[in-house]
Write a protein that holds these residues in place. Structure first.
Motif, PDB file in Angstrom:
ATOM      1  N   LEU A  82       0.834  -1.203  -0.023  1.00 42.22           N
ATOM      2  CA  LEU A  82      -0.033   0.007  -0.101  1.00 42.22           C
ATOM      3  C   LEU A  82       0.684   1.297   0.014  1.00 42.22           C
ATOM      4  CD1 LEU A  82      -2.927  -1.077   2.650  1.00 42.22           C
ATOM      5  CD2 LEU A  82      -2.873  -0.832   0.072  1.00 42.22           C
ATOM      6  N   CYS A  83       2.071   1.302   0.690  1.00 46.26           N
ATOM      7  CA  CYS A  83       2.973   2.496   0.568  1.00 46.26           C
ATOM      8  C   CYS A  83       3.377   2.681  -0.687  1.00 46.26           C
ATOM      9  CB  CYS A  83       4.144   2.264   1.507  1.00 46.26           C
ATOM     10  SG  CYS A  83       4.006   2.275   3.448  1.00 46.26           S
ATOM     11  N   THR A  84       3.666   1.593  -1.475  1.00 47.85           N
ATOM     12  CA  THR A  84       4.060   1.676  -2.604  1.00 47.85           C
ATOM     13  C   THR A  84       3.218   2.299  -3.792  1.00 47.85           C
ATOM     14  OG1 THR A  84       5.562  -0.156  -2.532  1.00 47.85           O
ATOM     15  CG2 THR A  84       5.319   0.371  -4.769  1.00 47.85           C
ATOM     16  N   ALA A  85       2.045   1.685  -3.477  1.00 50.80           N
ATOM     17  CA  ALA A  85       0.768   2.290  -4.183  1.00 50.80           C
ATOM     18  C   ALA A  85       0.518   3.994  -3.886  1.00 50.80           C
ATOM     19  CB  ALA A  85      -0.123   1.390  -4.258  1.00 50.80           C
ATOM     20  N   GLY A  86       0.891   4.188  -2.742  1.00 54.21           N
ATOM     21  CA  GLY A  86       0.324   5.523  -2.306  1.00 54.21           C
ATOM     22  C   GLY A  86      -0.620   5.612  -1.589  1.00 54.21           C
ATOM     23  N   ASP A  87      -1.332   4.529  -0.951  1.00 50.79           N
ATOM     24  CA  ASP A  87      -2.654   4.322  -0.373  1.00 50.79           C
ATOM     25  C   ASP A  87      -2.328   4.524   1.202  1.00 50.79           C
ATOM     26  OD1 ASP A  87      -3.873   4.469  -2.698  1.00 50.79           O
ATOM     27  OD2 ASP A  87      -3.715   2.213  -2.737  1.00 50.79           O
ATOM     28  N   VAL A  88      -1.278   4.751   1.595  1.00 53.06           N
ATOM     29  CA  VAL A  88      -1.149   4.921   3.231  1.00 53.06           C
ATOM     30  C   VAL A  88      -1.031   6.430   3.505  1.00 53.06           C
ATOM     31  CG1 VAL A  88       0.673   4.618   5.154  1.00 53.06           C
ATOM     32  CG2 VAL A  88       0.490   2.832   3.100  1.00 53.06           C
ATOM     33  N   VAL A  89      -1.848   6.617   4.406  1.00 53.23           N
ATOM     34  CA  VAL A  89      -2.109   7.994   5.026  1.00 53.23           C
ATOM     35  C   VAL A  89      -0.677   8.622   5.404  1.00 53.23           C
ATOM     36  CG1 VAL A  89      -3.429   9.696   6.749  1.00 53.23           C
ATOM     37  CG2 VAL A  89      -4.612   7.542   5.646  1.00 53.23           C
ATOM     38  N   SER A  90      -0.285   9.788   4.945  1.00 52.51           N
ATOM     39  CA  SER A  90       0.570  10.620   5.667  1.00 52.51           C
ATOM     40  C   SER A  90       2.197  10.185   5.669  1.00 52.51           C
ATOM     41  CB  SER A  90       0.420  11.445   6.985  1.00 52.51           C
ATOM     42  OG  SER A  90      -0.782  11.928   6.799  1.00 52.51           O
ATOM     43  N   GLU A  91       2.249   8.846   4.920  1.00 49.52           N
ATOM     44  CA  GLU A  91       3.643   8.153   4.974  1.00 49.52           C
ATOM     45  C   GLU A  91       4.405   8.987   4.059  1.00 49.52           C
ATOM     46  OE1 GLU A  91       6.083   6.236   6.590  1.00 49.52           O
ATOM     47  OE2 GLU A  91       4.394   4.842   6.587  1.00 49.52           O
ATOM     48  N   ILE A 144      22.248   8.180  -3.854  1.00 45.61           N
ATOM     49  CA  ILE A 144      20.826   8.671  -3.722  1.00 45.61           C
ATOM     50  C   ILE A 144      20.014   7.319  -3.527  1.00 45.61           C
ATOM     51  CG2 ILE A 144      19.019   9.852  -4.580  1.00 45.61           C
ATOM     52  CD1 ILE A 144      21.149  11.681  -4.031  1.00 45.61           C
ATOM     53  N   PHE A 145      19.221   7.243  -2.522  1.00 45.97           N
ATOM     54  CA  PHE A 145      18.140   6.296  -2.026  1.00 45.97           C
ATOM     55  C   PHE A 145      17.079   6.586  -1.521  1.00 45.97           C
ATOM     56  CE2 PHE A 145      22.464   4.469  -0.855  1.00 45.97           C
ATOM     57  CZ  PHE A 145      22.547   3.376  -1.509  1.00 45.97           C
ATOM     58  N   ASN A 146      16.015   6.352  -2.105  1.00 45.21           N
ATOM     59  CA  ASN A 146      14.446   6.536  -1.959  1.00 45.21           C
ATOM     60  C   ASN A 146      14.381   5.639  -0.476  1.00 45.21           C
ATOM     61  OD1 ASN A 146      14.182   6.688  -5.294  1.00 45.21           O
ATOM     62  ND2 ASN A 146      13.277   8.361  -3.679  1.00 45.21           N
ATOM     63  N   TYR A 147      13.346   6.292   0.444  1.00 42.83           N
ATOM     64  CA  TYR A 147      13.416   5.562   1.711  1.00 42.83           C
ATOM     65  C   TYR A 147      11.825   5.761   2.182  1.00 42.83           C
ATOM     66  CZ  TYR A 147      13.585   4.508   6.555  1.00 42.83           C
ATOM     67  OH  TYR A 147      13.286   4.268   7.882  1.00 42.83           O
ATOM     68  N   THR A 148      11.415   4.850   2.784  1.00 45.62           N
ATOM     69  CA  THR A 148       9.994   5.040   3.506  1.00 45.62           C
ATOM     70  C   THR A 148      10.280   4.097   4.689  1.00 45.62           C
ATOM     71  OG1 THR A 148       8.745   5.528   1.311  1.00 45.62           O
ATOM     72  CG2 THR A 148       7.436   4.931   3.376  1.00 45.62           C
ATOM     73  N   GLY A 149       9.764   4.552   5.786  1.00 40.92           N
ATOM     74  CA  GLY A 149       9.921   3.719   7.025  1.00 40.92           C
ATOM     75  C   GLY A 149       8.918   2.556   7.013  1.00 40.92           C
ATOM     76  N   SER A 150       9.467   1.358   7.475  1.00 42.17           N
ATOM     77  CA  SER A 150       8.634   0.084   7.346  1.00 42.17           C
ATOM     78  C   SER A 150       8.355  -0.581   8.688  1.00 42.17           C
ATOM     79  CB  SER A 150       9.557  -1.055   6.646  1.00 42.17           C
ATOM     80  OG  SER A 150       9.090  -2.330   6.608  1.00 42.17           O
ATOM     81  N   VAL A 151       7.353  -1.046   8.917  1.00 39.76           N
ATOM     82  CA  VAL A 151       7.200  -1.895   9.949  1.00 39.76           C
ATOM     83  C   VAL A 151       7.711  -3.217  10.261  1.00 39.76           C
ATOM     84  CG1 VAL A 151       5.014  -0.575  10.633  1.00 39.76           C
ATOM     85  CG2 VAL A 151       4.830  -2.464   9.412  1.00 39.76           C
TER      86      VAL A 151
END
Length: 446
Positions: free
Chosen positions: A55-64, A401-408
């Protein structure tokens, strides 16, 4: 109607709670773990982390918040903190994340580490010497997982240059790591793959003989690199410029590049754009093209989605906030010379994405950067008002350069006996990770 005075408790179905949780940002989910043991077990589960990542990859996570890491090729002993860059969505304002992604202590002088890959909210970090010490780090959970040592040859025979990739096998729901390197003793390239939670690496049957650009790009669950080219190559060899590792089949394959009419070895970069593999092409120093790979699973083909002529630089005055455009492109051209900048990867740090519609260009100094807004086709110039890497201000160095999004995703799931083993910093073996303040929990497969 009489009020009975009884307290009415409404029950929220578990599947609805699960669905809501999947769309919350990672930081909020880690706080909710403390509210209920059931919630904690659900959030810590691998299946939940997989769904949340999708869902993060698809952009469906709120305010991530999508973030960018711009880090030196070698972290070294002078680096104290590594911050990410976030985009606040307000007229292309960029800011430094308040909390560092990585924080180092100074008790490991002279030990050089490199962030070799970032994917799925995990950082793959290797020690750059013959020991080939490698570990994964989840900054959001402050966890470290030590990976097994090389399983192919004597450690001293492995070259210094290694290429790492991380991927996800959707047929088995397994996370995997691949590494490719040059073996001095036999003068050939070799590769091995590791499945998180297992005890050893497995050899890949066939490994291409080529050097790759650093770092690779993760997309579709696989890893992709741009190959370094030589001046005397044949047309057939020049057609093999993008190398992909398929984590399902555990094999390398070549991917054709777009037909953009310029030398592919000098004029394109790979990025992940909205979850798809994309190519940023530089036909000239005033023209940028964005190509996106379509239909990756079967008849893949490239489609040019953006052709942007750079005739102005947009600038926001830091003191007044006034936005203005400048026809002087000397700043952009300075960092875009064909063999010395973004296209060649020498004079500039690299290219990445920041959000779903912005491409980030960093330079090899700590003062300047550019941002291309794909919605307005505006190229923004910004002077850095903050160091992204604390401890080496004023230095000019090559950066990745790296793209990063926090993961649980909890690395404890992949430790011996599914997380029973855990070291503390009082233990002798975990002292080697005490230089990394971010690592509060150290796990191993022993």
């Amino acid at each position: 109607m009489e009020n009975s005075g009884k307290k009415v408790t409404k029950h929220v179905p578990d599947d609805l709670v699960y669905n809501i949780f999947q769309r919350l940002p990672g930081k909020s989910l880690l706080r909710l773990r403390c509210a209920s043991k059931i919630w904690c077990n659900n959030i810590d589960g691998i299946s939940f982390a997989n769904s949340h990542e999708a869902l993060c990859t698809a952009g469906d996570v709120v305010s991530e918040e999508p973030q960018v890491l711009s880090v030196p090729l070698l972290l070294g002993s002078i680096v104290k903190k590594v911050h990410s860059l976030v985009y606040d969505g307000n007229d292309n304002l960029m800011k430094r994340n308040e909390y560092p992604i990585l924080e180092f202590l100074s008790n490991k002088q002279g030990r050089d580490y490199r962030i070799s890959q970032v994917a799925y909210g995990l950082l793959c970090i290797e020690k750059v010497d013959h020991a080939q010490e490698t570990f994964l780090c989840n900054p959001l959970r402050e966890e470290v997982l030590e990976l097994p040592g090389p399983g192919l040859t004597n450690r001293e025979s492995i070259g210094h240059t290694m290429w790492y990739g991380m991927g996800f096998d959707s047929t088995t729901d397994w996370y995997k790591v691949v590494r490719m390197y040059y073996v001095y003793e036999v003068c050939e390239f070799a590769a091995e793959v590791y499945t998180l939670g297992t005890d050893s690496w497995r050899r890949i049957a066939t490994t291409p003989s080529c050097y790759l650009s650093l770092p690779g790009v993760s997309a579709y669950g696989d890893m992709h690199w741009r190959r370094h080219a030589c001046s005397n190559e044949s047309e057939e060899e020049r057609g093999k410029m993008i190398l992909t590792f398929d984590f399902k089949k555990e094999e390398f394959k070549w991917l054709s590049h777009p037909d953009f009419g310029c030398k592919p070895c000098e004029a394109f970069r790979l990025i992940n754009l909205r979850g798809s593999l994309a190519v940023v092409s530089f036909p000239s120093n005033i023209l940028i093209e964005i190509w996106v790979l379509k239909d990756y699973k079967s008849e893949h083909y490239w489609e040019r989605e953006h052709k942007i002529i750079i005739d102005q630089l947009w600038v926001r005055e830091p003191e007044t906030g006034i936005i203005k455009c400048d026809n002087d492109l000397s700043l952009w051209k300075k960092y875009h010379r064909a063999n010395n900048s973004f296209s060649a990867g020498v004079g500039a740090a690299g290219v990445g994405t920041l959000g779903h519609d912005d491409i980030f260009f960093d330079t090899n100094n700590d003062k300047e950067m550019f941002l291309l807004d794909l919605q307005t086709n505006r190229l923004w110039y910004k002077q850095k008002e903050f160091p992204l890497v604390e401890g080496c201000e004023g230095y000019n160095f090559h950066k990745d350069i790296f793209n990063y999004t926090g993961s649980v995703l909890s690395l404890r799931n992949f430790a011996r006996n599914y997380g029973i083993f855990e070291e503390s910093f009082e233990d002798m073996d975990s002292q080697k990770y005490s230089f990394l303040k971010t690592a509060r929990h150290v796990y191993s497969r022993r």
